[in-house]
Design a protein around this motif. Sequence first.
Motif, PDB file in Angstrom:
ATOM      1  N   THR A  68     -22.302  21.305  -3.054  1.00  0.00           N
ATOM      2  CA  THR A  68     -23.301  20.406  -3.097  1.00  0.00           C
ATOM      3  C   THR A  68     -22.942  19.551  -2.255  1.00  0.00           C
ATOM      4  O   THR A  68     -21.840  20.148  -1.508  1.00  0.00           O
ATOM      5  CB  THR A  68     -23.523  19.348  -3.924  1.00  0.00           C
ATOM      6  OG1 THR A  68     -23.891  20.385  -5.281  1.00  0.00           O
ATOM      7  CG2 THR A  68     -24.042  18.704  -4.015  1.00  0.00           C
ATOM      8  N   ASP A  69     -23.655  19.008  -1.203  1.00  0.00           N
ATOM      9  CA  ASP A  69     -23.279  18.797  -0.295  1.00  0.00           C
ATOM     10  C   ASP A  69     -22.092  17.588   0.081  1.00  0.00           C
ATOM     11  O   ASP A  69     -21.546  16.960  -0.776  1.00  0.00           O
ATOM     12  CB  ASP A  69     -24.532  17.087   0.398  1.00  0.00           C
ATOM     13  CG  ASP A  69     -23.919  15.558   1.432  1.00  0.00           C
ATOM     14  OD1 ASP A  69     -23.684  16.108   2.564  1.00  0.00           O
ATOM     15  OD2 ASP A  69     -24.652  14.641   0.945  1.00  0.00           O
ATOM     16  N   SER A  70     -21.524  17.809   1.038  1.00  0.00           N
ATOM     17  CA  SER A  70     -20.194  17.795   0.876  1.00  0.00           C
ATOM     18  C   SER A  70     -19.919  16.084   0.796  1.00  0.00           C
ATOM     19  O   SER A  70     -18.585  14.890   1.193  1.00  0.00           O
ATOM     20  CB  SER A  70     -19.292  17.903   1.916  1.00  0.00           C
ATOM     21  OG  SER A  70     -19.970  18.057   3.302  1.00  0.00           O
ATOM     22  N   ALA A  71     -21.137  14.754   1.988  1.00  0.00           N
ATOM     23  CA  ALA A  71     -20.851  13.678   1.518  1.00  0.00           C
ATOM     24  C   ALA A  71     -20.832  13.486   0.107  1.00  0.00           C
ATOM     25  O   ALA A  71     -20.378  12.152  -0.119  1.00  0.00           O
ATOM     26  CB  ALA A  71     -21.853  12.988   2.431  1.00  0.00           C
ATOM     27  N   THR A  72     -21.766  14.063  -0.906  1.00  0.00           N
ATOM     28  CA  THR A  72     -21.402  13.346  -1.882  1.00  0.00           C
ATOM     29  C   THR A  72     -20.392  13.323  -3.011  1.00  0.00           C
ATOM     30  O   THR A  72     -19.772  12.625  -3.619  1.00  0.00           O
ATOM     31  CB  THR A  72     -22.941  14.020  -2.421  1.00  0.00           C
ATOM     32  OG1 THR A  72     -24.338  13.957  -2.320  1.00  0.00           O
ATOM     33  CG2 THR A  72     -22.496  13.655  -4.312  1.00  0.00           C
ATOM     34  N   ILE A  73     -19.709  14.444  -2.386  1.00  0.00           N
ATOM     35  CA  ILE A  73     -18.623  14.989  -2.944  1.00  0.00           C
ATOM     36  C   ILE A  73     -17.291  14.445  -2.122  1.00  0.00           C
ATOM     37  O   ILE A  73     -17.066  13.454  -3.342  1.00  0.00           O
ATOM     38  CB  ILE A  73     -18.118  16.050  -3.014  1.00  0.00           C
ATOM     39  CG1 ILE A  73     -18.758  16.957  -3.778  1.00  0.00           C
ATOM     40  CG2 ILE A  73     -15.979  16.696  -3.490  1.00  0.00           C
ATOM     41  CD1 ILE A  73     -18.779  18.655  -3.317  1.00  0.00           C
ATOM     42  N   LYS A  74     -17.344  13.928  -1.355  1.00  0.00           N
ATOM     43  CA  LYS A  74     -16.132  12.915  -0.944  1.00  0.00           C
ATOM     44  C   LYS A  74     -16.849  10.957  -1.183  1.00  0.00           C
ATOM     45  O   LYS A  74     -15.693  10.841  -1.607  1.00  0.00           O
ATOM     46  CB  LYS A  74     -16.399  12.541   0.856  1.00  0.00           C
ATOM     47  CG  LYS A  74     -15.903  11.745   1.627  1.00  0.00           C
ATOM     48  CD  LYS A  74     -15.478  12.202   2.949  1.00  0.00           C
ATOM     49  CE  LYS A  74     -15.095  11.225   4.117  1.00  0.00           C
ATOM     50  NZ  LYS A  74     -14.961  11.419   5.242  1.00  0.00           N
ATOM     51  N   LEU A  75     -17.594  10.517  -1.792  1.00  0.00           N
ATOM     52  CA  LEU A  75     -18.704   9.526  -2.173  1.00  0.00           C
ATOM     53  C   LEU A  75     -17.850  10.005  -3.601  1.00  0.00           C
ATOM     54  O   LEU A  75     -16.967   8.406  -4.295  1.00  0.00           O
ATOM     55  CB  LEU A  75     -19.327   9.869  -2.166  1.00  0.00           C
ATOM     56  CG  LEU A  75     -19.965   7.962  -2.237  1.00  0.00           C
ATOM     57  CD1 LEU A  75     -19.717   7.293  -1.853  1.00  0.00           C
ATOM     58  CD2 LEU A  75     -22.065   8.047  -1.987  1.00  0.00           C
ATOM     59  N   LEU A  76     -17.717  10.924  -4.087  1.00  0.00           N
ATOM     60  CA  LEU A  76     -17.004  10.520  -5.689  1.00  0.00           C
ATOM     61  C   LEU A  76     -15.898  10.547  -5.170  1.00  0.00           C
ATOM     62  O   LEU A  76     -15.210   9.491  -6.121  1.00  0.00           O
ATOM     63  CB  LEU A  76     -17.800  11.984  -6.628  1.00  0.00           C
ATOM     64  CG  LEU A  76     -19.333  12.359  -6.076  1.00  0.00           C
ATOM     65  CD1 LEU A  76     -19.478  13.557  -6.867  1.00  0.00           C
ATOM     66  CD2 LEU A  76     -19.097  11.091  -7.508  1.00  0.00           C
ATOM     67  N   GLN A  77     -14.550  11.099  -4.655  1.00  0.00           N
ATOM     68  CA  GLN A  77     -13.822  11.293  -4.586  1.00  0.00           C
ATOM     69  C   GLN A  77     -13.270  10.055  -4.048  1.00  0.00           C
ATOM     70  O   GLN A  77     -11.666   9.727  -4.428  1.00  0.00           O
ATOM     71  CB  GLN A  77     -13.164  12.395  -3.575  1.00  0.00           C
ATOM     72  CG  GLN A  77     -13.083  13.255  -3.976  1.00  0.00           C
ATOM     73  CD  GLN A  77     -12.675  13.995  -5.142  1.00  0.00           C
ATOM     74  OE1 GLN A  77     -11.271  12.867  -5.005  1.00  0.00           O
ATOM     75  NE2 GLN A  77     -12.638  14.828  -5.700  1.00  0.00           N
ATOM     76  N   GLN A  78     -13.559   8.880  -3.666  1.00  0.00           N
ATOM     77  CA  GLN A  78     -13.661   7.310  -2.989  1.00  0.00           C
ATOM     78  C   GLN A  78     -13.915   6.843  -3.744  1.00  0.00           C
ATOM     79  O   GLN A  78     -12.816   5.669  -4.256  1.00  0.00           O
ATOM     80  CB  GLN A  78     -14.680   7.494  -1.781  1.00  0.00           C
ATOM     81  CG  GLN A  78     -14.409   7.882  -0.889  1.00  0.00           C
ATOM     82  CD  GLN A  78     -14.850   7.587   0.299  1.00  0.00           C
ATOM     83  OE1 GLN A  78     -16.744   6.802   0.807  1.00  0.00           O
ATOM     84  NE2 GLN A  78     -14.513   7.548   2.116  1.00  0.00           N
ATOM     85  N   ASN A  79     -14.113   7.360  -4.644  1.00  0.00           N
ATOM     86  CA  ASN A  79     -14.817   5.823  -6.119  1.00  0.00           C
ATOM     87  C   ASN A  79     -13.867   6.889  -6.894  1.00  0.00           C
ATOM     88  O   ASN A  79     -12.811   5.842  -7.635  1.00  0.00           O
ATOM     89  CB  ASN A  79     -15.910   6.200  -7.075  1.00  0.00           C
ATOM     90  CG  ASN A  79     -17.156   5.489  -5.891  1.00  0.00           C
ATOM     91  OD1 ASN A  79     -17.189   4.350  -6.489  1.00  0.00           O
ATOM     92  ND2 ASN A  79     -18.040   6.355  -5.137  1.00  0.00           N
ATOM     93  N   ILE A  80     -13.225   7.792  -7.322  1.00  0.00           N
ATOM     94  CA  ILE A  80     -12.318   8.501  -8.050  1.00  0.00           C
ATOM     95  C   ILE A  80     -10.889   7.393  -7.593  1.00  0.00           C
ATOM     96  O   ILE A  80     -10.510   7.090  -8.343  1.00  0.00           O
ATOM     97  CB  ILE A  80     -12.310   9.316  -8.305  1.00  0.00           C
ATOM     98  CG1 ILE A  80     -13.209  10.425  -8.701  1.00  0.00           C
ATOM     99  CG2 ILE A  80     -10.252   9.764  -8.604  1.00  0.00           C
ATOM    100  CD1 ILE A  80     -12.970  12.276  -8.893  1.00  0.00           C
ATOM    101  N   SER A  81     -10.255   7.492  -6.033  1.00  0.00           N
ATOM    102  CA  SER A  81      -9.387   7.356  -5.942  1.00  0.00           C
ATOM    103  C   SER A  81      -9.571   5.300  -5.881  1.00  0.00           C
ATOM    104  O   SER A  81      -8.380   4.472  -6.286  1.00  0.00           O
ATOM    105  CB  SER A  81      -9.290   7.252  -3.995  1.00  0.00           C
ATOM    106  OG  SER A  81      -8.917   8.327  -4.213  1.00  0.00           O
ATOM    107  N   GLY A  82     -10.627   5.223  -5.910  1.00  0.00           N
ATOM    108  CA  GLY A  82     -10.820   3.515  -6.010  1.00  0.00           C
ATOM    109  C   GLY A  82     -10.734   3.014  -7.018  1.00  0.00           C
ATOM    110  O   GLY A  82      -9.708   2.155  -7.804  1.00  0.00           O
ATOM    111  N   LEU A  83     -10.826   3.503  -8.065  1.00  0.00           N
ATOM    112  CA  LEU A  83     -10.007   3.393  -9.972  1.00  0.00           C
ATOM    113  C   LEU A  83      -8.629   3.830  -9.551  1.00  0.00           C
ATOM    114  O   LEU A  83      -8.392   3.531 -10.819  1.00  0.00           O
ATOM    115  CB  LEU A  83     -11.498   4.604 -10.834  1.00  0.00           C
ATOM    116  CG  LEU A  83     -12.450   4.464 -10.734  1.00  0.00           C
ATOM    117  CD1 LEU A  83     -13.170   5.972 -11.704  1.00  0.00           C
ATOM    118  CD2 LEU A  83     -12.695   2.779 -11.430  1.00  0.00           C
TER     119      LEU A  83
END
Length: 144
Positions: A68-83
């Motif tokens: 999948t689009d790496s931008a989406t995965i990066k966005l998910l990882q950013q939210n995981i980091s925020g949590l």
Amino acid sequence: MKKLILLLALPFAIVAGCQSGPTEAEQKTELESHVMAVHDSAMADMGIIIKLRRNLQSLADTLGTRQTDSATIKLLQQNISGLELADESMMNWMRNYKAPDTLQHEQAMTYLQQELQKIEKVKTTMDSTIKAARDIYQQHEPKN
């Protein structure tokens, strides 16, 4: 006559004394209870943070295997980091909080006001990261 005046004045003095407001101990207890109420509310969100982190990680793993689009995965990882940061800020506040049992009244009140501001900031951070994580998960969650 003086005794009569004293007897008439006594009930007014008692009523006036009762209306002086909360004692220092009551003020401290009330403020400390408020700090703990905000803490308890934030603690109730810890389970949500853990679940969202797990869901986002699973989604990122699934999307990663699908190329999948790496931008989406990066966005998910950013939210995981925020949590993770929100979780750590709560743990950090709890490690550093000390009940002001040995402080004088003014020092205790100042300390509790500062701790109230800190825990309210933690709660606000937790709320905003939870909302952002929920939003991103709902946008990309697997459709069954």
